[in-house]
Design an enzyme around this catalytic site. Structure first.
Site, PDB file in Angstrom:
ATOM      1  N   ASP A 110       0.787  -1.229   0.000  1.00  0.00           N
ATOM      2  CA  ASP A 110       0.000   0.000   0.000  1.00  0.00           C
ATOM      3  C   ASP A 110       0.822   1.285   0.000  1.00  0.00           C
ATOM      4  O   ASP A 110       0.283   2.373  -0.195  1.00  0.00           O
ATOM      5  CB  ASP A 110      -0.976   0.017   1.182  1.00  0.00           C
ATOM      6  CG  ASP A 110      -0.296  -0.234   2.528  1.00  0.00           C
ATOM      7  OD1 ASP A 110       0.829   0.239   2.737  1.00  0.00           O
ATOM      8  OD2 ASP A 110      -0.914  -0.922   3.376  1.00  0.00           O
ATOM      9  N   HIS A 125       6.874  -7.630  -0.932  1.00  0.00           N
ATOM     10  CA  HIS A 125       5.846  -8.155  -1.835  1.00  0.00           C
ATOM     11  C   HIS A 125       5.496  -7.183  -2.948  1.00  0.00           C
ATOM     12  O   HIS A 125       4.510  -7.367  -3.653  1.00  0.00           O
ATOM     13  CB  HIS A 125       4.585  -8.517  -1.039  1.00  0.00           C
ATOM     14  CG  HIS A 125       4.785  -9.704  -0.151  1.00  0.00           C
ATOM     15  ND1 HIS A 125       3.903 -10.039   0.855  1.00  0.00           N
ATOM     16  CD2 HIS A 125       5.768 -10.635  -0.108  1.00  0.00           C
ATOM     17  CE1 HIS A 125       4.341 -11.128   1.479  1.00  0.00           C
ATOM     18  NE2 HIS A 125       5.472 -11.494   0.914  1.00  0.00           N
TER      19      HIS A 125
END
Length: 279
Positions: A110, A125
Site C-alpha cells: 500500500d 511483496h
C-alpha cells in the site's frame, strides 16, 4: 510474555521498552498495521475471505481471469490510493527519524510507510504504485495505466464506497467489454509490481531485508500473523542471532513461542506508546 488485560498490556509495553532501549530496531510489518487506514487484512477478525486469490499461473494463462483482475484492480485501486497513514505508520517514521529504527520490512503493497515518512522501507511483496511489462520490462506509474484504462473503457464507473480488499481489489459486477491495458512500448502483457500467489519474493528484495535485519539488534513484528513464509524466514534469522523479538498483533502468530514479548493489541495503539517511551 503475552497480554490479556489492560494492566498486562501496560506491563508488556514496559517490558518491550526495556528490551529495545539502546538498540537499533528492525520492523517487519503486515496487513494488520494498515487496517486502521481502512485496508482490510487477509486474516483475523473482520477479514474478508478470499476463496480464489489470483495466482500467477491463472493471471498468465486465463484471459478472462486477467480481465476480471484488471476491472476489480482498477476500481479497488482508486479507493486503495485514498487511504492515509495511521498512528502506527507515523510512530515508526518518528522512531526512524530519532535513530531508533534501522528500517521497515513490509509485506504490504500500500505504500503507507513511505507516505508516513519512513525512508528506509523494503517492500518485499512489491507495490501497487508500479506496473511493468512482462515482455520488454518497461515500468509504468499506476496512475498512467489508470488513465489508459479509463480512456479505453469510458463506461467504467468508480463507486464512492468500494468493498476494498487487502491488495486494493474489489469483486466487479461485470467485465463484459472491458479492454485490458497493454504496454504502450511493445504491446506486451502488463502486470502490477506485486508478488502474486504462486510467485517467489524476488531474491534481491529478500537479501535487502536480510541485510537490514543483520544491521539491527532487535526485531519488532507488527500486524503480521506470519503465515507467509518470507516473514517466518526473517523471524527465524532473528531467533538464531538471539536478538530481542517483540510481536504486536491482535491475533496469534506462528512465532509467538519464540517472542520475548507478544502484545495482543492494535498496532495503532501499541506502536505510538513504544515510540513515546523510547524517545
Amino acid at each position: 510474555m503475552s497480554v490479556s488485560n489492560t494492566a498486562e498490556l501496560s506491563a508488556a509495553i514496559s517490558h518491550a521498552v526495556e528490551l529495545l532501549r539502546g538498540r537499533r530496531i528492525a520492523l517487519l510489518t503486515g496487513a494488520g498495521i494498515s487496517t486502521d487506514s481502512g485496508i482490510p487484512a487477509y486474516r483475523g477478525e473482520g477479514a474478508r475471505t478470499r476463496s480464489d486469490p489470483m495466482t500467477i499461473q491463472t493471471y498468465l494463462g486465463d484471459e478472462a481471469a486477467r480481465r476480471r483482475y484488471w476491472v476489480g484492480g482498477h476500481l479497488g485501486w482508486r479507493a486503495f490510493a485514498r487511504a492515509e497513514p495511521n498512528a502506527g505508520h507515523l510512530a515508526l517514521a518518528q522512531l526512524e527519524a530519532a535513530g531508533n529504527v534501522s528500517g521497515v520490512i513490509t509485506q504490504n503493497v500500500d505504500g503507507l510507510h513511505l507516505r508516513a515518512g519512513s525512508s528506509h522501507v523494503i517492500e518485499v511483496h512489491g507495490t501497487m504504485r508500479r506496473v511493468f511489462c512482462l515482455q520488454c520490462g518497461q515500468v509504468f506509474d499506476r496512475r498512467d495505466i489508470a488513465v489508459q484504462i479509463e480512456e479505453q473503457n469510458p463506461w467504467i464507473t468508480i463507486p464512492e464506497n468500494v468493498a476494498l480488499g487487502p491488495d486494493g481489489d474489489v469483486l466487479p459486477e461485470s467485465t463484459e467489454g472491458f479492454i485490458v491495458p497493454v504496454c504502450t512500448v511493445c504491446g506486451g502483457m502488463l502486470k502490477p509490481d506485486v508478488v502474486f500467489f504462486g510467485e517467489y519474493v524476488p531474491l534481491d528484495r529478500f537479501r535487502a531485508a536480510e541485510s537490514l535485519l543483520r544491521s539491527s539488534s532487535a526485531l519488532i513484528v507488527a500486524g503480521s500473523s506470519l503465515v507467509v513464509n518470507s516473514g517466518v524466514r526473517l523471524v527465524e534469522r532473528a531467533r538464531r542471532r538471539n536478538i530481542p523479538l517483540i510481536i504486536v498483533n491482535r491475533e496469534p502468530t506462528r512465532a509467538d513461542a519464540w517472542a520475548d514479548v507478544t502484545i495482543a493489541a492494535g498496532t495503532s495503539d501499541v506502536l505510538p506508546a513504544l515510540q513515546e517511551l523510547l524517545s
